[in-house]
Design an enzyme around this catalytic site. Structure first.
Site, short mmCIF file in Angstrom:
data_model
loop_
_atom_site.label_atom_id
_atom_site.label_comp_id
_atom_site.label_asym_id
_atom_site.label_seq_id
_atom_site.Cartn_x
_atom_site.Cartn_y
_atom_site.Cartn_z
N LYS A 81 -13.33 -45.24 -22.83
CA LYS A 81 -14.52 -45.90 -23.03
C LYS A 81 -14.26 -47.13 -23.20
O LYS A 81 -13.22 -47.85 -23.56
CB LYS A 81 -15.03 -45.60 -24.42
CG LYS A 81 -16.64 -45.69 -24.51
CD LYS A 81 -17.39 -44.53 -24.14
CE LYS A 81 -18.77 -44.62 -24.20
NZ LYS A 81 -19.61 -43.27 -23.71
N GLY A 181 -38.55 -34.72 -29.25
CA GLY A 181 -38.03 -36.00 -28.44
C GLY A 181 -38.51 -35.51 -26.91
O GLY A 181 -37.79 -34.44 -26.45
N GLY A 183 -37.97 -37.46 -24.26
CA GLY A 183 -37.63 -38.68 -23.05
C GLY A 183 -36.89 -37.99 -22.09
O GLY A 183 -37.61 -37.11 -21.25
N VAL A 185 -34.41 -36.60 -21.13
CA VAL A 185 -34.02 -34.97 -21.27
C VAL A 185 -35.26 -34.11 -21.78
O VAL A 185 -35.36 -32.96 -21.31
CB VAL A 185 -32.58 -34.88 -22.20
CG1 VAL A 185 -32.42 -33.40 -22.22
CG2 VAL A 185 -31.57 -35.94 -21.70
P1 NAD Z 1 -34.84 -41.31 -24.43
O1 NAD Z 1 -34.68 -42.47 -25.00
O2 NAD Z 1 -35.16 -41.08 -23.06
O3 NAD Z 1 -35.75 -40.16 -25.26
C1 NAD Z 1 -35.66 -40.08 -26.52
C2 NAD Z 1 -37.14 -39.48 -27.12
O4 NAD Z 1 -37.09 -39.24 -28.30
C3 NAD Z 1 -38.09 -40.66 -27.07
O5 NAD Z 1 -39.05 -40.36 -26.14
C4 NAD Z 1 -38.51 -41.04 -28.44
O6 NAD Z 1 -39.85 -41.67 -28.43
C5 NAD Z 1 -38.07 -39.95 -28.84
N1 NAD Z 1 -37.95 -40.00 -30.49
C6 NAD Z 1 -37.20 -40.80 -31.32
N2 NAD Z 1 -37.41 -40.73 -32.53
C7 NAD Z 1 -38.16 -39.31 -32.54
C8 NAD Z 1 -38.48 -38.60 -33.67
N3 NAD Z 1 -37.95 -39.07 -34.97
N4 NAD Z 1 -39.01 -37.44 -33.66
C9 NAD Z 1 -39.58 -37.25 -32.30
N5 NAD Z 1 -39.28 -37.74 -31.13
C10 NAD Z 1 -38.46 -39.11 -31.47
O7 NAD Z 1 -33.32 -40.33 -24.54
P2 NAD Z 1 -32.75 -39.29 -23.56
O8 NAD Z 1 -31.92 -39.73 -22.45
O9 NAD Z 1 -33.70 -38.16 -23.32
O10 NAD Z 1 -31.64 -38.51 -24.64
C11 NAD Z 1 -32.12 -37.71 -25.78
C12 NAD Z 1 -30.65 -37.51 -26.63
O11 NAD Z 1 -29.84 -36.79 -25.90
C13 NAD Z 1 -30.10 -38.83 -26.98
O12 NAD Z 1 -29.38 -38.57 -28.18
C14 NAD Z 1 -28.88 -39.16 -25.86
O13 NAD Z 1 -27.84 -39.81 -26.47
C15 NAD Z 1 -28.62 -37.67 -25.51
N6 NAD Z 1 -27.92 -37.45 -24.32
C16 NAD Z 1 -28.73 -37.59 -23.13
C17 NAD Z 1 -28.20 -37.27 -21.79
C18 NAD Z 1 -29.16 -37.75 -20.76
O14 NAD Z 1 -28.67 -37.14 -19.47
N7 NAD Z 1 -30.08 -38.60 -20.79
C19 NAD Z 1 -26.80 -36.83 -21.78
C20 NAD Z 1 -26.15 -36.51 -23.00
C21 NAD Z 1 -26.90 -36.85 -24.11
#
Ligand code: NAD
Length: 363
Positions: A81, A181, A183, A185
């Site tokens: 990292k 959530g 977002g 994913v």
């Molecule tokens: P993102 O920022 O695109 O989406 C997160 C979503 O969660 C947002 O829409 C936000 O409004 C919502 N949110 C925040 N607080 C909330 C709450 N209290 N209640 C309901 N919704 C809430 O993030 P992402 O890329 O979709 O990732 C989501 C999680 O998965 C993160 O923890 C990230 O570290 C993990 N992750 C993502 C990936 C990836 O491919 N993007 C890979 C591994 C892990």
């Protein structure tokens, strides 16, 4: 952290590199945990660390997490990292990331970087101008492009393995799944679940995210404050870390927790408490590895191959099934079984290599 060498010895780290370039204001730490399986790989995080020691500690902790993630996912990469000390809203520049790219290049492939908190594909492009050792890149730069869909697919594979262990069948048809959530994913998990025939209940604090999903598929919308305690078969956390904690554990009314959010257990004992309540927890770094598996496929011979990448993501089903088996056989919580699975793979490769170097055939 009392002593850097003490910490490195305790968790068996290989290297820490400190990178400084005053002309561009670069201060970065690259931590290499374990390269038994392959080059140390993990994203570059940019953050306003209150002290240098905290930056080093974060790089070390995150690098070790990557070793476990790749090992358990069956990927031949090690854990590393990079953290850049600075404010991602203020201190980013092309020259800073190009300077970092040159440092990474000097490591000759020992460390491969990618996107993380505080960095975007833009900074990856800058680093790629100086070094080929960058993975998360737009498709136009030979990368895999957005990875949320692959992460979502992996989460659903893990969920199906959990369903088989709990209900005797991996079918999600008729099961109620709450998704927290929506977002990158979560918004991709939902249509996959709907396609499987699940009843999906969604929640997001951002009404636009909810709207975008309800425009695509028919789902029930829940209040974000109530989604944790809502009765369902499966809870799928795709928002923040620390969602499994002393307050939420007694509130859950589900049989399975399986989602993408990183660092879901606020503390390890929350994993023990879930186990005691008979709730099956899919360890986050196992079921959210899909994006990483997909993204690093381009390091294989011949470059990125979507079909092979998705086939490897689908193997999260088998990984999750094996770790449930280990957890049951060894009578340990799933989060501990995940670590064991990773440690066993590294040990097996290390042993086989040692025997091969002595001209002996591994058993
Ligand atoms: P993102 O920022 O695109 O989406 C997160 C979503 O969660 C947002 O829409 C936000 O409004 C919502 N949110 C925040 N607080 C909330 C709450 N209290 N209640 C309901 N919704 C809430 O993030 P992402 O890329 O979709 O990732 C989501 C999680 O998965 C993160 O923890 C990230 O570290 C993990 N992750 C993502 C990936 C990836 O491919 N993007 C890979 C591994 C892990």
């Amino acid at each position: 952290m009392e002593s850097i060498f003490g910490y490195m010895e305790r968790y068996d780290y290989e290297n820490v590199f400190l990178c400084q370039d005053r002309t561009v204001g670069l201060r970065a730490v690259i931590a290499i945990h374990d390269t038994t399986l392959g080059p140390a790989t993990g994203g570059t995080r940019m953050w306003t660390y209150p002290s240098e020691m905290e930056a080093i500690e974060d790089a070390l902790r995150l690098a070790r997490g990557m070793t476990y993630k790749y090992a358990a996912a069956g990927v031949n990469l090690g854990g590393g990292k990079c953290v850049v000390i600075g404010d991602p809203r203020r201190d980013k520049s092309e020259m800073l990331f190009r300077a970092l790219g040159r440092f990474i290049h000097r490591l000759g492939g020992l460390y491969i970087t990618g996107e993380d908190v505080g960095t975007t594909l833009r900074e990856m492009e800058y680093m790629r101008m100086e070094t080929p050792y960058v993975v998360t890149l737009p498709a136009s730069w030979g990368g895999a492009g957005p990875i949320g869909g692959a992460t979502a697919f992996g989460v659903v594979q893990g969920m199906k393995a959990c369903a088989r262990a709990v209900y005797g069948s991996d079918a999600l048809e008729g099961r109620t799944v709450t998704v927290q959530g929506l977002g990158a994913v979560g918004s991709e998990v939902v249509p996959l679940l709907v396609k499987e025939g699940a009843r999906v209940v969604v929640a997001d604090i951002d009404p636009e995210k909810v709207q975008a999903v309800t425009d695509r598929v028919r789902v029930e919308v829940a209040d974000p404050d109530e989604v944790v305690g809502r009765e369902a078969d499966i809870f799928c956390p795709c928002a923040l870390g620390g969602i499994i904690n002393a307050e939420t554990v007694p509130a859950f009314r589900v049989r399975i927790i399986c989602g993408s959010a990183n660092n879901q257990l606020r503390e390890e004992r929350d994993g023990d408490a879930l186990e005691a309540r008979g709730i099956l927890y899919a360890p986050d770094y196992i079921v959210n590895a899909g994006g990483t598996i997909f993204d690093t496929d381009r390091l294989n011979p011949g470059g990125f191959n979507r079909e092979r990448a998705m086939a490897n993501v689908a193997r999260i089903y088998e990984t999750m099934s094996s770790l449930i088996r280990i957890a049951r056989e060894e009578r340990i919580p799933t989060y501990r079984a995940a670590d064991l699975l990773a440690e066993r793979r590294i040990e097996a490769v290390r042993k086989a290599r040692l025997l091969a170097s002595r001209g002996e055939v591994p058993m």
